[in-house]
Design an enzyme around this catalytic site. Structure first.
Site, PDB file in Angstrom:
ATOM      1  N   SER A   3       6.307  14.589 -35.636  1.00 23.60           N
ATOM      2  CA  SER A   3       5.127  14.451 -36.647  1.00 23.60           C
ATOM      3  C   SER A   3       3.751  14.830 -35.854  1.00 23.60           C
ATOM      4  O   SER A   3       3.986  14.838 -34.637  1.00 23.60           O
ATOM      5  CB  SER A   3       4.637  13.250 -37.365  1.00 23.60           C
ATOM      6  OG  SER A   3       4.159  12.172 -36.584  1.00 23.60           O
ATOM      7  N   ASP A  63       5.183   9.827 -31.687  1.00 25.50           N
ATOM      8  CA  ASP A  63       5.988  10.109 -32.538  1.00 25.50           C
ATOM      9  C   ASP A  63       6.088  12.064 -32.370  1.00 25.50           C
ATOM     10  O   ASP A  63       5.571  12.765 -32.897  1.00 25.50           O
ATOM     11  CB  ASP A  63       5.624   9.963 -33.978  1.00 25.50           C
ATOM     12  CG  ASP A  63       6.619  10.869 -34.982  1.00 25.50           C
ATOM     13  OD1 ASP A  63       7.830  11.056 -34.407  1.00 25.50           O
ATOM     14  OD2 ASP A  63       6.241  10.772 -36.209  1.00 25.50           O
ATOM     15  N   ASN A  72       0.156  14.153 -36.851  1.00 25.38           N
ATOM     16  CA  ASN A  72      -1.153  13.538 -37.242  1.00 25.38           C
ATOM     17  C   ASN A  72      -1.004  12.139 -36.504  1.00 25.38           C
ATOM     18  O   ASN A  72      -0.416  11.567 -36.544  1.00 25.38           O
ATOM     19  CB  ASN A  72      -1.199  13.212 -38.705  1.00 25.38           C
ATOM     20  CG  ASN A  72      -1.443  14.604 -39.509  1.00 25.38           C
ATOM     21  OD1 ASN A  72      -0.307  15.335 -39.861  1.00 25.38           O
ATOM     22  ND2 ASN A  72      -2.546  14.845 -39.629  1.00 25.38           N
ATOM     23  N   THR A  90      12.166   8.748 -34.479  1.00 28.29           N
ATOM     24  CA  THR A  90      13.469   8.187 -35.227  1.00 28.29           C
ATOM     25  C   THR A  90      14.542   7.435 -34.479  1.00 28.29           C
ATOM     26  O   THR A  90      14.778   7.831 -33.245  1.00 28.29           O
ATOM     27  CB  THR A  90      14.285   9.376 -35.813  1.00 28.29           C
ATOM     28  OG1 THR A  90      13.408  10.248 -36.654  1.00 28.29           O
ATOM     29  CG2 THR A  90      15.662   9.104 -36.454  1.00 28.29           C
ATOM     30  N   ASP A 107      13.262  13.634 -31.358  1.00 32.54           N
ATOM     31  CA  ASP A 107      12.247  12.925 -32.245  1.00 32.54           C
ATOM     32  C   ASP A 107      12.377  11.534 -31.893  1.00 32.54           C
ATOM     33  O   ASP A 107      13.076  10.652 -32.095  1.00 32.54           O
ATOM     34  CB  ASP A 107      12.712  12.933 -33.689  1.00 32.54           C
ATOM     35  CG  ASP A 107      11.694  12.383 -34.780  1.00 32.54           C
ATOM     36  OD1 ASP A 107      10.715  11.846 -34.139  1.00 32.54           O
ATOM     37  OD2 ASP A 107      12.113  12.428 -35.857  1.00 32.54           O
ATOM     38  N   TRP A 137      -2.898   8.724 -37.302  1.00 34.35           N
ATOM     39  CA  TRP A 137      -3.549   8.068 -38.250  1.00 34.35           C
ATOM     40  C   TRP A 137      -3.566   6.317 -37.972  1.00 34.35           C
ATOM     41  O   TRP A 137      -2.437   5.997 -37.118  1.00 34.35           O
ATOM     42  CB  TRP A 137      -3.130   8.050 -39.584  1.00 34.35           C
ATOM     43  CG  TRP A 137      -1.777   7.798 -39.833  1.00 34.35           C
ATOM     44  CD1 TRP A 137      -0.447   8.812 -39.831  1.00 34.35           C
ATOM     45  CD2 TRP A 137      -1.217   6.540 -40.435  1.00 34.35           C
ATOM     46  NE1 TRP A 137       0.372   8.030 -40.077  1.00 34.35           N
ATOM     47  CE2 TRP A 137       0.331   6.713 -40.432  1.00 34.35           C
ATOM     48  CE3 TRP A 137      -1.797   5.442 -40.684  1.00 34.35           C
ATOM     49  CZ2 TRP A 137       0.831   5.776 -40.812  1.00 34.35           C
ATOM     50  CZ3 TRP A 137      -1.046   4.218 -41.105  1.00 34.35           C
ATOM     51  CH2 TRP A 137       0.520   4.480 -41.090  1.00 34.35           C
ATOM     52  N   TYR A 145       6.587   9.520 -46.136  1.00 38.54           N
ATOM     53  CA  TYR A 145       7.802   9.305 -45.161  1.00 38.54           C
ATOM     54  C   TYR A 145       9.126   8.861 -46.312  1.00 38.54           C
ATOM     55  O   TYR A 145       8.964   8.710 -47.226  1.00 38.54           O
ATOM     56  CB  TYR A 145       7.596   8.019 -44.179  1.00 38.54           C
ATOM     57  CG  TYR A 145       6.407   8.251 -43.170  1.00 38.54           C
ATOM     58  CD1 TYR A 145       6.638   8.837 -42.225  1.00 38.54           C
ATOM     59  CD2 TYR A 145       5.009   7.927 -43.669  1.00 38.54           C
ATOM     60  CE1 TYR A 145       5.642   9.055 -41.161  1.00 38.54           C
ATOM     61  CE2 TYR A 145       3.883   8.345 -42.628  1.00 38.54           C
ATOM     62  CZ  TYR A 145       4.343   8.765 -41.418  1.00 38.54           C
ATOM     63  OH  TYR A 145       3.248   9.105 -40.692  1.00 38.54           O
TER      64      TYR A 145
END
Length: 381
Positions: A92, A89, A94, A275, A272, A96, A132
């Site tokens: 963003s 992505d 991070n 998306t 992005d 996780w 989100y």
């Protein structure tokens, strides 16, 4: 309505990350030192000079194309490795994945990381929260070895999800998210994976590139450290970033049929991969629908037979025209068709933000250049 529901459930397009500034996480060295574990850890994890002086030239991670709505690949975390599918992505920062501490439906239906089964995991007391548009996650931060394609990042900080409220992530085929944007928007100050790749000399060049296949075909990939020039035969147009947060650029205007219809005085946009659709300010969406002859109250649904008569939507960026043809911005599924535009107001200091998601990216090979803070676009044949 079935089509709209499916798009909302399977794609990350509805999930615009809202970062919440939290305390900056301690470094691994600080955490180990505070607990008297640093000396023992260094003995078990000797620094590998070969990674510094003989870096990988490049490493491609293949991605699965699911219904042209989401693209995800496989990474591993821990020793022995535990595998997870993640969205790569660029919207963003991070990394996780779900953890065994999580009992939310979104976690139960996916692979969950178990720290007890990794000999190289180091935990922290630092928390993580990411919201989100249609879901959120909370958890804790930890450190472990992360392998992406052939690249092994030692002691990567990542989030272990403890809650994933709601049902959104239950419907997603991917387990977690690997953010590829800038450290400035990383929740809890966590260092992004690609930043560690660069600082540890694991990539030949401080850039990565993305190819997203069309029509659910195979072949999608994210390539770390290199440009595959088989995809740049039409040349590369370089666009300077306007902010080092997302992969944010300045657009000059958006036109249809040679006439500006939106963003007439310039606007900000981000490229992005997380998306699925083209997310545009609500006012701009109405203008685009009007120029395409589509009723504002139609929710973007059109007759599939109308595709051949629709014009290109052209994004004018840094003096160049980047066209998106109707075969790209009209989404067909289960015999129904809808426009791949979504109205969503995301205010910034420079005005409302446009999001150039997968509908746009599928038309171009995209290079994300951290060394020069630029985005490169090459038209795909």
């Amino acid at each position: 309505m079935k089509l709209l529901l499916l798009l909302g459930l399977v794609a990350l397009s509805q999930c615009l990350v809202s970062r919440v500034p939290l305390r900056r996480a301690k470094t691994l060295r600080q955490s180990l030192q505070e607990h008297g574990l640093l000396e023992d850890y260094l003995k078990k994890h000797p620094y590998n000079l070969a990674d510094k002086y003989f870096p990988k030239q490049h490493s491609a991670e293949p991605m699965t194309n699911f219904l042209d709505n989401s693209y995800f690949g496989t990474i591993s975390i821990g020793t022995p490795p535990q595998k997870f599918t993640v969205i790569f992505d660029t919207g963003s920062s991070n990394l996780w994945v779900p953890s065994v501490y999580c009992s939310s439906p979104g976690c139960k239906d996916h692979r969950r990381f178990n720290p007890a089964e990794s000999s190289t995991f180091v935990g922290t007391n630092e928390s993580l929260y990411i919201a989100y548009g249609t879901g959120s996650m909370t958890g804790v931060l930890g450190y472990d070895n992360v392998k992406v394609a052939d690249i092994k990042v030692i002691d990567q900080i990542f989030g272990l999800a403890e809650t994933e409220p709601g049902n959104f992530f239950s419907y997603c085929l991917f387990d977690g998210i690997l953010g590829l944007a800038f450290p400035s928007i990383a929740s809890s100050g966590a260092t992004p994976v690609f930043d560690n790749m660069m600082s540890e000399g694991l990539v030949a060049k401080d850039l990565f590139s993305v190819y997203l296949s069309k029509d659910e075909q195979k072949g999608s990939f994210v390539l770390f450290g290199a440009i595959d020039h088989a995809y740049t035969t039409n040349g590369i147009h370089w666009i300077p970033l306007s902010a080092e947060t997302y992969w944010q650029i300045t657009m000059d205007s958006v036109s249809i049929g040679g006439e500006p219809v939106a963003c007439s005085n310039g606007c900000q946009a981000i490229v992005d991969t997380g998306t699925s659709l083209l997310a545009v300010p609500n006012g701009a969406l109405n203008a685009i629908l009007g120029a395409l002859g589509v009723s504002v109250g139609s929710n973007g649904q059109i007759s599939c037979s109308a595709i051949s008569s629709l014009p290109d939507v052209v994004f004018n960026i840094h003096g160049n025209a980047f066209a998106v043809p109707p075969r790209a911005y009209v989404i067909e599924m289960a015999g129904s068709c809808m426009l791949g535009f979504q109205g969503m107001n995301v205010p910034t200091e420079a005005g409302e933000l446009w999001i150039l998601g997968d509908v746009f990216i599928r038309e171009y090979y995209v290079i994300f250049d951290r060394a020069n803070n630029m985005v490169g676009l090459s038209r795909l044949s």
